[in-house]
Design an enzyme around this catalytic site. Structure first.
Site, PDB file in Angstrom:
ATOM      1  N   LYS A  39      -9.734  32.653   8.192  1.00  0.00           N
ATOM      2  CA  LYS A  39     -10.729  32.511   9.254  1.00  0.00           C
ATOM      3  C   LYS A  39     -12.118  32.285   8.658  1.00  0.00           C
ATOM      4  CE  LYS A  39      -8.483  35.664  12.557  1.00  0.00           C
ATOM      5  NZ  LYS A  39      -8.360  34.753  13.712  1.00  0.00           N
ATOM      6  N   ARG A  92       2.208  36.444  17.137  1.00  0.00           N
ATOM      7  CA  ARG A  92       3.502  36.084  17.728  1.00  0.00           C
ATOM      8  C   ARG A  92       4.646  36.317  16.745  1.00  0.00           C
ATOM      9  NH1 ARG A  92       1.184  30.192  18.682  1.00  0.00           N
ATOM     10  NH2 ARG A  92      -0.669  31.520  18.731  1.00  0.00           N
TER      11      ARG A  92
END
Length: 503
Positions: free
Chosen positions: A287, A361
Site C-alpha cells: 500500500k 477474502r
C-alpha cells in the site's frame, strides 16, 4: 488487559415514577420550539417556580434541535442543575434527533462533573417506537458518549467515572424502560470492546492478542472456546488463510467462541464471521505509505463480532450464537505470497492471487467453509473488505450483500432501528465473470469495476451450504482526521438483528 466486568449496566438505573431523586445533582429535560415544554420539563418547571419556562421566553432559540442550556435553581438550596435540551417540533422528534440530543446533553453533563443524573429524554414519544426501544437507544448513546481510549497514554490522573444515570419511567412503563436500558448498556459495552480493539496499535493487537481477548470473554461469560493454530489449520487444508500470514512473524489464529443461550441447545446457531487482519501493509502489493497507520483498523470486523457476542452474553439472549474470527497479519517478506501464486482453499477450490492486498477474502473464504460444520441458521460475515465500498457508499451506510431476500430484509430493518444502517448491493451472476482465471478456479480480484461487488461474489462461492450475508464496513468501521478512532459499528446492527431472531 483481558478482564471484563459483567453487568456493565451498574451505572444506569431506572426510576419508577417521575420525581427527581433527591441525590441527583443534574437533571436532563427537553423543550420544544415556541416554548412548549416536555412533560418532564413541566414537572421541573413547577419544582423550580418557572425556571424552565422563563428561560424559554428569554431565549427563543432554546427549543431548536441541538441547543443545550444549563440552568441553575438559585431559589432552592441543594436543587439539581438542569440541562435543558432543544427537541425542535414536538411531532417531528425521531430517533436520530433523540440520539443527537442525548449526545449533546452528555457533553454538558461531563462538564458539570455530575455523579448522579436524572435523565428524562427517554420519555419523548417517537412514532413506531415503544418505551423499551427508546430507552435502549438513549442508554446506548450515554455509554457511547462516555467512551475514551486511554490504554496507551500515560495515566497522570484517574479517568472520571461514568456517573449514574437514572432513567425516568412511570409505574406502567417501568419494566419496559428497565429492559431497554439493559439492552442499550449491553450494546454500548459491546461497542466499547470493539472500539478498544480497533484503536489499539498493531504491535499490541496481534492475532495472539485477539485470541487472548477471546479467552477472557470466554472466562467472564462462560462461553465455549476453541483456538486453532497453524498446525490445526494446515490439517484442515486452510492454505488460503495461511498464505496471508506467511510473511509475518506473528502466527495466525482461527478463533471460535460459542454462546449457547437458546432453550433448545440443539437449535441451529447464528454465526458471525469477522475479518481479523490486525495490520495490513498490502503484502508484496504494498500500500502507499500515506495513512497506512489506519490499517490497524483492518481487524474491525473481528472486533465487531467479539463486541456483539459480549453484548449478547450481557443480555443473556435466548439464542445460540457462534463467532468465528480468522486472524493474521499481512506483511511483505522473502517468503510472502506473490502476485501470480496459486493456493488451495479449505473447500478444495484453487485461487490465483493476483493482488496480495486483496487478502481479507483469502482468510474469510476458509472461515466460511469451516462454519458449515455448525449447520447454521444463517451466517453473516463482517469485514473492512474494500476501498471500493467507500467509493460507492461513503461513510454513512455499510455495504450489505446477500442472495437471500429474507435475511437481507432482516438486516436492513435492524440497521434502521439501531441507526446503524446498511445498503443492499447487487450480486448478479454476471459479476462472477470478472473473477475467472486462466490458471485456477478463480482469481482473488476482478479488476476495478464494481470492486466491492466482485469481492462479495468471491465470498459467495464459499457459502452455498447455508443462508449468508456479507457486510462491507470499510467506510463505517472508523473515522479519520481529528476525531480518528473506531466507531463500534456494526455492533448495534448485529445486536438488534440477533434480538429480533431471539424473539
Amino acid at each position: 488487559m483481558f478482564s471484563f466486568k459483567a453487568g456493565s449496566g451498574d451505572h444506569v438505573e431506572v426510576v419508577a415514577g417521575n420525581p427527581i431523586p433527591k441525590d441527583c445533582d443534574v437533571a436532563v429535560v427537553g423543550v420544544y420550539l415556541d416554548g412548549d415544554l416536555s412533560a418532564a420539563a413541566k414537572r421541573a418547571d413547577i419544582d423550580t417556580e418557572g425556571l424552565i419556562a422563563g428561560a424559554c421566553k428569554t431565549d427563543p432559540a432554546l427549543g431548536k434541535k441541538g441547543t443545550v442550556r444549563t440552568l441553575f435553581n438559585s431559589k432552592k438550596a441543594g436543587a439539581p442543575v438542569y440541562v435543558v435540551v432543544g427537541l425542535d417540533e414536538k411531532d417531528k422528534v425521531n430517533a436520530k434527533l433523540l440520539r443527537k440530543a442525548t449526545q449533546n446533553a452528555c457533553k454538558e453533563v461531563k462538564g458539570l462533573k455530575a455523579k448522579q443524573v436524572f435523565f428524562a429524554l427517554n420519555q419523548e414519544q417517537i412514532a413506531k417506537q415503544n418505551e423499551r426501544d427508546i430507552a435502549a437507544l438513549c442508554a446506548r448513546t450515554v455509554v457511547e458518549s462516555y467512551y475514551s481510549f486511554s490504554a496507551c497514554k500515560k495515566q497522570d490522573e484517574e479517568t472520571p467515572a461514568l456517573p449514574t444515570f437514572h432513567f425516568a419511567s412511570t409505574k406502567s412503563t417501568h419494566a419496559d424502560v428497565a429492559a431497554g436500558c439493559a439492552m442499550g448498556v449491553a450494546t454500548g459495552a459491546g461497542m466499547q470492546l470493539t472500539k478498544d480493539l480497533g484503536n489499539l496499535p498493531g504491535n499490541i493487537c496481534t492475532p495472539t492478542y485477539l485470541a487472548e481477548t477471546a479467552k477472557a470473554l470466554s472466562k467472564t461469560y462462560k462461553l465455549g472456546l476453541e483456538i486453532l493454530d497453524t498446525k490445526k489449520m494446515e490439517a484442515l487444508g486452510m492454505f488460503s488463510l495461511l498464505s496471508v500470514a506467511k510473511g509475518s512473524v506473528e502466527p495466525p489464529k482461527l478463533i471460535v467462541l460459542k454462546y449457547m443461550g437458546a432453550k433448545d441447545p440443539k437449535a441451529a446457531p447464528y454465526v458471525l464471521v469477522g475479518k481479523g487482519i490486525t495490520f495490513d501493509t498490502g503484502g508484496i502489493s504494498l500500500k502507499p505509505g500515506a495513512a497506512m497507520d489506519e490499517m490497524k483498523y483492518d481487524m474491525c470486523g473481528a472486533a465487531s463480532v467479539l463486541g456483539t457476542i459480549r453484548a449478547v452474553a450481557e443480555m443473556k439472549l435466548p439464542i445460540n450464537l457462534i463467532v468465528v474470527v480468522p486472524s493474521a497479519e499481512n506483511m511483505p517478506a522473502g517468503n510472502a505470497s506473490k502476485p501470480g501464486d496459486i493456493v488451495v482453499s479449505m473447500s478444495g477450490q484453487t485461487i490465483e492471487i493476483l493482488n496480495t492486498d486483496a487478502e481479507g477474502r483469502l482468510i474469510l473464504c476458509d472461515a466460511l467453509t469451516y462454519v458449515e460444520r455448525f449447520k447454521p441458521a444463517a451466517v453473516v460475515d463482517v469485514a473492512t473488505l474494500t476501498g471500493a465500498c467507500i467509493v460507492a457508499l461513503g461513510h454513512v451506510n455499510s455495504g450489505m450483500y446477500s442472495p437471500d431476500d429474507e435475511l437481507a430484509e432482516s438486516l436492513q430493518k435492524a440497521g434502521q432501528k439501531s441507526l446503524d444502517t446498511v445498503w443492499r448491493m447487487p450480486l448478479d451472476e454476471e459479476y462472477h465473470e470478472q473473477l475467472k482465471s486462466n490458471f485456477a478456479d478463480m482469481a482473488n480480484i476482478g479488476g476495478p469495476p464494481a470492486g466491492s461487488v466482485t469481492a462479495a461474489c468471491f465470498l459467495q462461492k464459499y457459502t452455498k451450504a447455508y443462508t449468508w450475508a456479507h457486510l462491507d464496513i470499510a467506510g463505517t468501521a472508523w473515522t479519520s482526521g481529528a476525531a480518528k478512532g473506531a466507531t463500534g459499528r456494526p455492533v448495534p446492527l448485529l445486536t438488534e438483528f440477533l434480538i429480533g431472531k431471539a424473539k
